[in-house]
Design a protein around this motif. Sequence first.
Motif, mmCIF file in Angstrom:
data_model
loop_
_atom_site.group_PDB
_atom_site.id
_atom_site.type_symbol
_atom_site.label_atom_id
_atom_site.label_comp_id
_atom_site.label_asym_id
_atom_site.label_seq_id
_atom_site.Cartn_x
_atom_site.Cartn_y
_atom_site.Cartn_z
ATOM 1 N N LEU A 131 32.100 -11.625 30.502
ATOM 2 C CA LEU A 131 30.782 -12.166 30.147
ATOM 3 C C LEU A 131 30.845 -13.672 29.904
ATOM 4 C CD1 LEU A 131 29.403 -9.380 27.792
ATOM 5 C CD2 LEU A 131 28.537 -9.995 30.053
ATOM 6 N N GLN A 132 31.882 -14.126 29.236
ATOM 7 C CA GLN A 132 32.027 -15.555 28.974
ATOM 8 C C GLN A 132 32.240 -16.342 30.267
ATOM 9 O OE1 GLN A 132 31.416 -17.203 26.182
ATOM 10 N NE2 GLN A 132 30.872 -15.234 25.293
ATOM 11 N N ILE A 133 33.009 -15.784 31.182
ATOM 12 C CA ILE A 133 33.219 -16.441 32.475
ATOM 13 C C ILE A 133 31.902 -16.535 33.232
ATOM 14 C CG2 ILE A 133 34.308 -16.191 34.741
ATOM 15 C CD1 ILE A 133 36.766 -15.045 33.229
ATOM 16 N N GLU A 134 31.125 -15.463 33.224
ATOM 17 C CA GLU A 134 29.824 -15.461 33.912
ATOM 18 C C GLU A 134 28.882 -16.495 33.285
ATOM 19 O OE1 GLU A 134 27.054 -14.780 36.685
ATOM 20 O OE2 GLU A 134 29.096 -14.011 36.693
ATOM 21 N N LYS A 135 28.873 -16.579 31.981
ATOM 22 C CA LYS A 135 28.037 -17.573 31.297
ATOM 23 C C LYS A 135 28.474 -18.991 31.677
ATOM 24 C CE LYS A 135 26.896 -14.806 27.243
ATOM 25 N NZ LYS A 135 27.056 -14.694 25.775
ATOM 26 N N SER A 136 29.774 -19.197 31.765
ATOM 27 C CA SER A 136 30.291 -20.515 32.140
ATOM 28 C C SER A 136 29.893 -20.876 33.566
ATOM 29 C CB SER A 136 31.817 -20.543 32.004
ATOM 30 O OG SER A 136 32.186 -20.317 30.664
ATOM 31 N N ARG A 137 29.931 -19.889 34.458
ATOM 32 C CA ARG A 137 29.498 -20.139 35.834
ATOM 33 C C ARG A 137 28.013 -20.502 35.877
ATOM 34 N NH1 ARG A 137 33.025 -15.248 37.913
ATOM 35 N NH2 ARG A 137 34.892 -16.415 38.464
ATOM 36 N N GLU A 159 33.035 -34.180 36.700
ATOM 37 C CA GLU A 159 33.244 -33.328 35.533
ATOM 38 C C GLU A 159 32.846 -31.878 35.823
ATOM 39 O OE1 GLU A 159 32.567 -36.548 31.961
ATOM 40 O OE2 GLU A 159 30.807 -35.770 33.033
ATOM 41 N N ILE A 160 31.763 -31.707 36.561
ATOM 42 C CA ILE A 160 31.325 -30.358 36.932
ATOM 43 C C ILE A 160 32.376 -29.719 37.842
ATOM 44 C CG2 ILE A 160 29.550 -29.006 38.093
ATOM 45 C CD1 ILE A 160 27.562 -31.240 37.290
ATOM 46 N N ASP A 161 32.919 -30.494 38.770
ATOM 47 C CA ASP A 161 33.975 -29.983 39.657
ATOM 48 C C ASP A 161 35.184 -29.522 38.849
ATOM 49 O OD1 ASP A 161 32.405 -30.515 41.854
ATOM 50 O OD2 ASP A 161 33.391 -32.436 42.302
ATOM 51 N N GLN A 162 35.548 -30.300 37.816
ATOM 52 C CA GLN A 162 36.693 -29.933 36.972
ATOM 53 C C GLN A 162 36.418 -28.632 36.223
ATOM 54 O OE1 GLN A 162 37.081 -33.461 34.625
ATOM 55 N NE2 GLN A 162 38.478 -34.451 36.061
ATOM 56 N N MET A 163 35.203 -28.463 35.728
ATOM 57 C CA MET A 163 34.852 -27.222 35.043
ATOM 58 C C MET A 163 34.965 -26.045 35.985
ATOM 59 S SD MET A 163 31.719 -27.811 32.447
ATOM 60 C CE MET A 163 30.822 -29.245 32.935
ATOM 61 N N GLU A 164 34.471 -26.233 37.204
ATOM 62 C CA GLU A 164 34.492 -25.166 38.197
ATOM 63 C C GLU A 164 35.927 -24.798 38.569
ATOM 64 O OE1 GLU A 164 31.459 -24.095 41.655
ATOM 65 O OE2 GLU A 164 32.509 -25.993 41.990
ATOM 66 N N GLN A 165 36.802 -25.796 38.682
ATOM 67 C CA GLN A 165 38.208 -25.538 38.997
ATOM 68 C C GLN A 165 38.879 -24.775 37.865
ATOM 69 O OE1 GLN A 165 39.879 -29.376 39.805
ATOM 70 N NE2 GLN A 165 39.000 -29.492 41.860
ATOM 71 N N THR A 166 38.529 -25.096 36.648
ATOM 72 C CA THR A 166 39.100 -24.396 35.494
ATOM 73 C C THR A 166 38.679 -22.926 35.504
ATOM 74 O OG1 THR A 166 39.075 -26.421 34.175
ATOM 75 C CG2 THR A 166 39.226 -24.345 32.972
ATOM 76 N N LEU A 167 37.441 -22.657 35.886
ATOM 77 C CA LEU A 167 36.971 -21.271 35.967
ATOM 78 C C LEU A 167 37.689 -20.480 37.059
ATOM 79 C CD1 LEU A 167 33.133 -21.660 35.488
ATOM 80 C CD2 LEU A 167 34.681 -20.363 34.041
ATOM 81 N N ALA A 168 38.088 -21.160 38.106
ATOM 82 C CA ALA A 168 38.707 -20.483 39.242
ATOM 83 C C ALA A 168 40.143 -20.034 38.943
ATOM 84 C CB ALA A 168 38.719 -21.398 40.457
ATOM 85 N N ILE A 169 40.726 -20.591 37.910
ATOM 86 C CA ILE A 169 42.128 -20.260 37.570
ATOM 87 C C ILE A 169 42.222 -18.885 36.962
ATOM 88 C CG2 ILE A 169 44.075 -20.886 36.114
ATOM 89 C CD1 ILE A 169 43.266 -23.788 36.495
#
Length: 45
Positions: free
Chosen positions: A7-13, A35-45
């Motif tokens: 749920l937290q990952i989905e909210k972050s996306r 900065e948005i790209d960096q957030m997205e890369q962090t989610l992909a890990i």
Amino acid sequence: MSKTVELQIEKSRNVVNGLRKHVKEMGERGVRSVEIDQMEQTLAI
């Protein structure tokens, strides 16, 4: 993965998608595309 983490990952996306939409409509005001790209890369890990 636990349901809470999923749920937290989905909210972050959703936040990332909202920020991208905001940047497209309003331009980079306070949040940059990099900065948005960096957030997205962090989610992909």
